[in-house]
Design a protein around this motif. Structure first.
Motif, PDB file in Angstrom:
ATOM      1  N   GLU A 278       3.873   2.644  -8.741  1.00 32.14           N
ATOM      2  CA  GLU A 278       4.839   1.538  -8.598  1.00 32.14           C
ATOM      3  C   GLU A 278       4.499   0.672  -7.387  1.00 32.14           C
ATOM      4  O   GLU A 278       4.592  -0.562  -7.440  1.00 32.14           O
ATOM      5  CB  GLU A 278       6.253   2.114  -8.434  1.00 32.14           C
ATOM      6  N   THR A 279       4.081   1.308  -6.327  1.00 30.81           N
ATOM      7  CA  THR A 279       3.721   0.558  -5.109  1.00 30.81           C
ATOM      8  C   THR A 279       2.500  -0.317  -5.370  1.00 30.81           C
ATOM      9  O   THR A 279       2.457  -1.478  -4.949  1.00 30.81           O
ATOM     10  CB  THR A 279       3.439   1.530  -3.949  1.00 30.81           C
TER      11      THR A 279
ATOM     12  N   ARG B 100      -2.966   4.293   2.494  1.00 34.87           N
ATOM     13  CA  ARG B 100      -2.132   3.438   3.347  1.00 34.87           C
ATOM     14  C   ARG B 100      -0.731   4.006   3.510  1.00 34.87           C
ATOM     15  O   ARG B 100      -0.140   3.920   4.583  1.00 34.87           O
ATOM     16  CB  ARG B 100      -2.072   2.018   2.753  1.00 34.87           C
ATOM     17  N   LEU B 101      -0.196   4.583   2.433  1.00 31.73           N
ATOM     18  CA  LEU B 101       1.140   5.202   2.539  1.00 31.73           C
ATOM     19  C   LEU B 101       1.093   6.368   3.532  1.00 31.73           C
ATOM     20  O   LEU B 101       1.994   6.524   4.366  1.00 31.73           O
ATOM     21  CB  LEU B 101       1.625   5.684   1.168  1.00 31.73           C
TER      22      LEU B 101
ATOM     23  N   SER C 275       8.999 -14.340  -1.349  1.00 34.90           N
ATOM     24  CA  SER C 275       8.678 -13.007  -1.876  1.00 34.90           C
ATOM     25  C   SER C 275       8.149 -12.084  -0.776  1.00 34.90           C
ATOM     26  O   SER C 275       8.485 -10.892  -0.733  1.00 34.90           O
ATOM     27  CB  SER C 275       7.643 -13.123  -2.999  1.00 34.90           C
TER      28      SER C 275
ATOM     29  N   LEU D  40       8.362  -0.024  -0.957  1.00 35.39           N
ATOM     30  CA  LEU D  40       7.172   0.636  -0.419  1.00 35.39           C
ATOM     31  C   LEU D  40       6.051  -0.382  -0.197  1.00 35.39           C
ATOM     32  O   LEU D  40       5.352  -0.337   0.817  1.00 35.39           O
ATOM     33  CB  LEU D  40       6.717   1.747  -1.371  1.00 35.39           C
ATOM     34  N   ALA D  41       5.900  -1.302  -1.140  1.00 39.62           N
ATOM     35  CA  ALA D  41       4.873  -2.347  -0.957  1.00 39.62           C
ATOM     36  C   ALA D  41       5.206  -3.190   0.268  1.00 39.62           C
ATOM     37  O   ALA D  41       4.312  -3.584   1.025  1.00 39.62           O
ATOM     38  CB  ALA D  41       4.798  -3.213  -2.213  1.00 39.62           C
TER      39      ALA D  41
ATOM     40  N   ARG E 225      12.191   0.815  -5.532  1.00 37.51           N
ATOM     41  CA  ARG E 225      11.423   1.583  -4.530  1.00 37.51           C
ATOM     42  C   ARG E 225       9.980   1.100  -4.462  1.00 37.51           C
ATOM     43  O   ARG E 225       9.381   1.064  -3.385  1.00 37.51           O
ATOM     44  CB  ARG E 225      11.504   3.080  -4.795  1.00 37.51           C
ATOM     45  N   GLY E 226       9.420   0.685  -5.607  1.00 35.87           N
ATOM     46  CA  GLY E 226       8.050   0.183  -5.592  1.00 35.87           C
ATOM     47  C   GLY E 226       7.929  -1.062  -4.724  1.00 35.87           C
ATOM     48  O   GLY E 226       6.972  -1.228  -3.963  1.00 35.87           O
ATOM     49  N   ARG E 227       8.927  -1.920  -4.841  1.00 37.31           N
ATOM     50  CA  ARG E 227       8.886  -3.158  -4.053  1.00 37.31           C
ATOM     51  C   ARG E 227       9.080  -2.875  -2.564  1.00 37.31           C
ATOM     52  O   ARG E 227       8.458  -3.488  -1.712  1.00 37.31           O
ATOM     53  CB  ARG E 227       9.997  -4.085  -4.565  1.00 37.31           C
TER      54      ARG E 227
ATOM     55  N   ASN F  18       3.400  -3.451  -7.301  1.00 39.07           N
ATOM     56  CA  ASN F  18       4.078  -4.433  -6.447  1.00 39.07           C
ATOM     57  C   ASN F  18       3.136  -5.042  -5.414  1.00 39.07           C
ATOM     58  O   ASN F  18       3.241  -6.219  -5.084  1.00 39.07           O
ATOM     59  CB  ASN F  18       5.280  -3.776  -5.754  1.00 39.07           C
ATOM     60  N   LEU F  19       2.222  -4.219  -4.913  1.00 44.03           N
ATOM     61  CA  LEU F  19       1.264  -4.750  -3.927  1.00 44.03           C
ATOM     62  C   LEU F  19       0.366  -5.806  -4.554  1.00 44.03           C
ATOM     63  O   LEU F  19       0.006  -6.793  -3.904  1.00 44.03           O
ATOM     64  CB  LEU F  19       0.412  -3.610  -3.377  1.00 44.03           C
TER      65      LEU F  19
ATOM     66  N   ALA G 150      13.202   2.726  -9.975  1.00 53.43           N
ATOM     67  CA  ALA G 150      11.748   2.591  -9.842  1.00 53.43           C
ATOM     68  C   ALA G 150      11.304   1.188  -9.393  1.00 53.43           C
ATOM     69  O   ALA G 150      10.490   1.068  -8.470  1.00 53.43           O
ATOM     70  CB  ALA G 150      11.069   2.984 -11.150  1.00 53.43           C
ATOM     71  N   PRO G 151      11.809   0.104 -10.004  1.00 50.13           N
ATOM     72  CA  PRO G 151      11.321  -1.213  -9.570  1.00 50.13           C
ATOM     73  C   PRO G 151      11.690  -1.529  -8.124  1.00 50.13           C
ATOM     74  O   PRO G 151      10.975  -2.268  -7.447  1.00 50.13           O
ATOM     75  CB  PRO G 151      12.045  -2.191 -10.512  1.00 50.13           C
TER      76      PRO G 151
ATOM     77  N   HIS H 280       0.909 -13.531  -3.759  1.00 52.30           N
ATOM     78  CA  HIS H 280       1.761 -14.380  -2.920  1.00 52.30           C
ATOM     79  C   HIS H 280       1.131 -14.594  -1.538  1.00 52.30           C
ATOM     80  O   HIS H 280       1.147 -15.700  -0.991  1.00 52.30           O
ATOM     81  CB  HIS H 280       3.151 -13.747  -2.762  1.00 52.30           C
TER      82      HIS H 280
ATOM     83  N   ILE I 288       6.748  -2.222   2.946  1.00 52.15           N
ATOM     84  CA  ILE I 288       6.453  -1.453   4.162  1.00 52.15           C
ATOM     85  C   ILE I 288       4.963  -1.566   4.509  1.00 52.15           C
ATOM     86  O   ILE I 288       4.592  -1.589   5.680  1.00 52.15           O
ATOM     87  CB  ILE I 288       6.861   0.026   3.968  1.00 52.15           C
ATOM     88  N   LEU I 289       4.128  -1.671   3.475  1.00 49.45           N
ATOM     89  CA  LEU I 289       2.675  -1.729   3.715  1.00 49.45           C
ATOM     90  C   LEU I 289       2.175  -3.139   4.044  1.00 49.45           C
ATOM     91  O   LEU I 289       1.000  -3.332   4.348  1.00 49.45           O
ATOM     92  CB  LEU I 289       1.923  -1.207   2.483  1.00 49.45           C
TER      93      LEU I 289
ATOM     94  N   CYS J  91       5.531   7.012  -7.377  1.00 50.46           N
ATOM     95  CA  CYS J  91       5.757   5.948  -6.388  1.00 50.46           C
ATOM     96  C   CYS J  91       4.465   5.217  -6.051  1.00 50.46           C
ATOM     97  O   CYS J  91       4.478   4.027  -5.725  1.00 50.46           O
ATOM     98  CB  CYS J  91       6.359   6.525  -5.105  1.00 50.46           C
TER      99      CYS J  91
ATOM    100  N   LEU K 209       2.325  -8.904  -4.637  1.00 46.64           N
ATOM    101  CA  LEU K 209       2.460  -9.417  -3.265  1.00 46.64           C
ATOM    102  C   LEU K 209       1.151 -10.017  -2.759  1.00 46.64           C
ATOM    103  O   LEU K 209       1.153 -11.013  -2.036  1.00 46.64           O
ATOM    104  CB  LEU K 209       2.874  -8.286  -2.320  1.00 46.64           C
TER     105      LEU K 209
ATOM    106  N   ALA L 196      10.104  -8.688   0.548  1.00 54.21           N
ATOM    107  CA  ALA L 196       9.446  -7.373   0.517  1.00 54.21           C
ATOM    108  C   ALA L 196       9.444  -6.747   1.908  1.00 54.21           C
ATOM    109  O   ALA L 196       9.766  -5.561   2.073  1.00 54.21           O
ATOM    110  CB  ALA L 196       8.029  -7.518  -0.017  1.00 54.21           C
TER     111      ALA L 196
END
Lengths: 448, 66
Positions: free
Chosen positions: B34-35, B19-20, A291, A322-323, A318-320, B38-39, A315-316, B45, A325-326, B31, B42, A295
């Motif tokens: 949504e980010t 952070r973005l 995972s 962007l996460a 781009r959210g993944r 997902n974070l 949406a699902p 994980h 990228i961070l 966004c 993550l 990402a």
């Protein structure tokens, strides 16, 4: 008694013998796909002109007394991430509407057409491969052929549906984290995810380079073996061996979260194979590492598109991204280090057993109206979790073959067979044994 | 001496927005939500990975052959 549909092998033999015209086979496949429509055929784009020209060329070779190859005149489809000369490779994304046309066919398509096969179109997938459901905001939802109110599975759902509905005998697809194994299980067809690096990825739109493999789906095991051999392009392969295949069931991670409808058939299957169990240690960590890698690599790959217009992505997705990228690079490197470490440990995993098996998906395909599944007793999105049993195997780079369990079930249930890296021959031998013993079988479609 | 904490502080919409911006990304408000979702996944994980005591010298992060 149900009549078995013709296979790729029998189609090709009929074309080579001059009993059937490749052009007729091709036209029938195209007409069948058109009649079903995109949501039920799995195809998003039919290449009628290209396909008919190619099929007529095959017929001319036969008329001239030449051999067009072992797949002579056999129609097939490919997930829309394989380059097709003169077409836009969308990878299931509306963001690629203005992408340049591909200048040549992907290597896998070239190999199959050099063996006489005829590409008739490209197939639906989750956007950029992100998802296990093939519910695509840009290209529509692909429906499960056994129950159109249910998902086909994904990301390569269109490729599985095209095979299950008998539009084509086989599809070319990809597998990053279960992308072809999950839809194979939910649609009741056979799917092969080869060893990481075994097949050429030239001309494939990347998803996650550390995990991406080219694979295929078929209704017939011999068809799948033939397609796999052609895609290997003469590369040497391990001997299949003749000793009885030693099976073992994976427990722990692979025994948790199994849906009620899968548990009893899986238990019966295990009983018939001798009730041997094994552990594949660190599977949960492998899934976590996969995972993180997905990402991070996805975020890096698609950052230019995200910067340009994030709202153009689902949406699902781009959210993944962007996460990803961070995500700190240290965590990505940790995941990669774990991947290399576990691969080294796996060398001993297959000393006592040839083929390990697990469910390929937790149970029946979830509904389109409410695409959720149970995980830890809680309902969670199927889009991101249907691959719980396929993800650790991807991280490990191992080959896997999905087969439908034989039985009178309302919906297909799939078993995942796993072997040592590079030992696809034992997977095919195991699958043949299971089919011959009546433990596995590709189900027919319900009467309409 | 620095210590790795498997369970780092949970991100928030505010921290994700920061952070973005630090990453040079200017994205619409949806966004950010949504980010964040997902974070959070993550981060679980990452915590699983960090809890596994793998010596960085025991495997290469840059080579993999199945």
């Amino acid at each position: 008694m149900e009549t078995q549909p013709p296979t790729a092998v029998t189609h090709a033999q009929a074309v080579r013998d001059g009993r059937v015209k490749a052009a007729d086979l091709c036209r029938q496949a195209l007409d069948h796909a058109e009649a079903l429509g995109g949501d039920r055929s799995g195809f998003t784009r039919l290449l009628r002109r290209r396909a008919m020209l190619r099929a007529e060329a095959v017929d001319k070779l036969v008329e001239a007394g030449l051999d067009p190859g072992p797949l002579a005149g056999v129609p097939f489809g490919a997930a829309d991430l394989f380059d097709v000369s003169g077409e836009i490779t969308t990878a299931g994304s509306g963001t690629r509407h203005d992408a340049p046309f591909a200048s040549r066919d992907a290597t896998a398509i070239r190999l199959l057409e050099a063996a006489g096969a005829v590409l008739i179109g490209t197939q639906n997938m989750d956007e950029f491969g992100y998802g296990f459901v093939t519910m695509n905001a840009h290209f529509g939802t692909t429906r499960n052929p056994h129950d159109p109110t249910r998902v086909a599975g994904g990301a390569a759902g269109g490729s599985a549906v095209a095979v299950a509905t008998q539009v084509v005998p086989f599809s070319l697809a990809f597998d990053t984290n279960g992308s072809l194994r999950v839809p194979a299980a939910l649609c009741g067809v056979i799917g092969l995810k080869p060893t990481y690096g075994a097949l050429p990825r030239g001309g494939c739109f990347p998803f996650v380079e550390s995990l991406d493999v080219v694979g295929a789906l078929a209704r017939d095991l011999d068809d799948l073996a033939l397609v796999y051999a052609i895609l290997r392009d003469g590369a040497s392969e391990r001997e299949a061996g003749r000793e009885p295949v030693r099976f073992g069931r994976l427990m722990s991670w692979f025994d948790d979260n199994i849906a009620e409808e899968m548990r009893a058939p899986l238990h019966a299957f295990w009983n018939r194979l001798g009730r041997i169990t094994f552990e594949l240690e660190h599977s949960e960590i492998a899934r976590a590492a996969a995972s993180v890698i997905i990402a991070a690599e996805g975020g890096s790959l698609h950052r230019p598109g995200i910067e340009q217009d994030p709202m153009a992505f689902e949406a699902p997705v781009r959210g993944r991204m962007l996460a990803g990228i961070l995500l700190p690079s240290e965590d990505y490197l940790r995941a990669q280090r774990f991947r290399a470490w576990i691969q080294e440990r796996l060398r001993r995993q297959f000393e006592l057993c040839d083929v390990l098996f697990t469910p390929a998906a937790p149970g029946y395909a979830p509904t389109i109206a409410d695409p959720v599944m149970l995980f830890g007793g809680e309902p969670i999105p199927a889009r991101s979790h249907l691959g719980i049993y396929t993800q650790p195997i991807s991280l490990m780079g191992l080959p896997a073959l999905v087969l439908p369990l034989a039985g009178d079930f309302p919906m297909p249930l799939g078993i995942q067979l796993i072997s040592a890296a590079g030992n696809e021959p034992v997977l095919f031998r195991a699958a043949r044994e299971l089919i011959d013993q009546g433990l596995c079988a590709v189900p027919g479609l319900p009467a309409r | 001496m620095a210590e790795t904490k498997p369970n780092a502080a949970r991100p928030t919409e505010a921290s994700v927005r920061t952070r973005l911006a630090e990453a040079g990304l200017d994205v619409p408000d949806p966004c950010v939500t949504e980010t964040l979702a997902n974070l959070l996944v993550l981060q679980d994980h990452v915590a699983t990975l960090r809890a596994f005591p793998l010596d960085p010298r025991s495997a290469s992060a840059l080579r993999f052959e199945a």
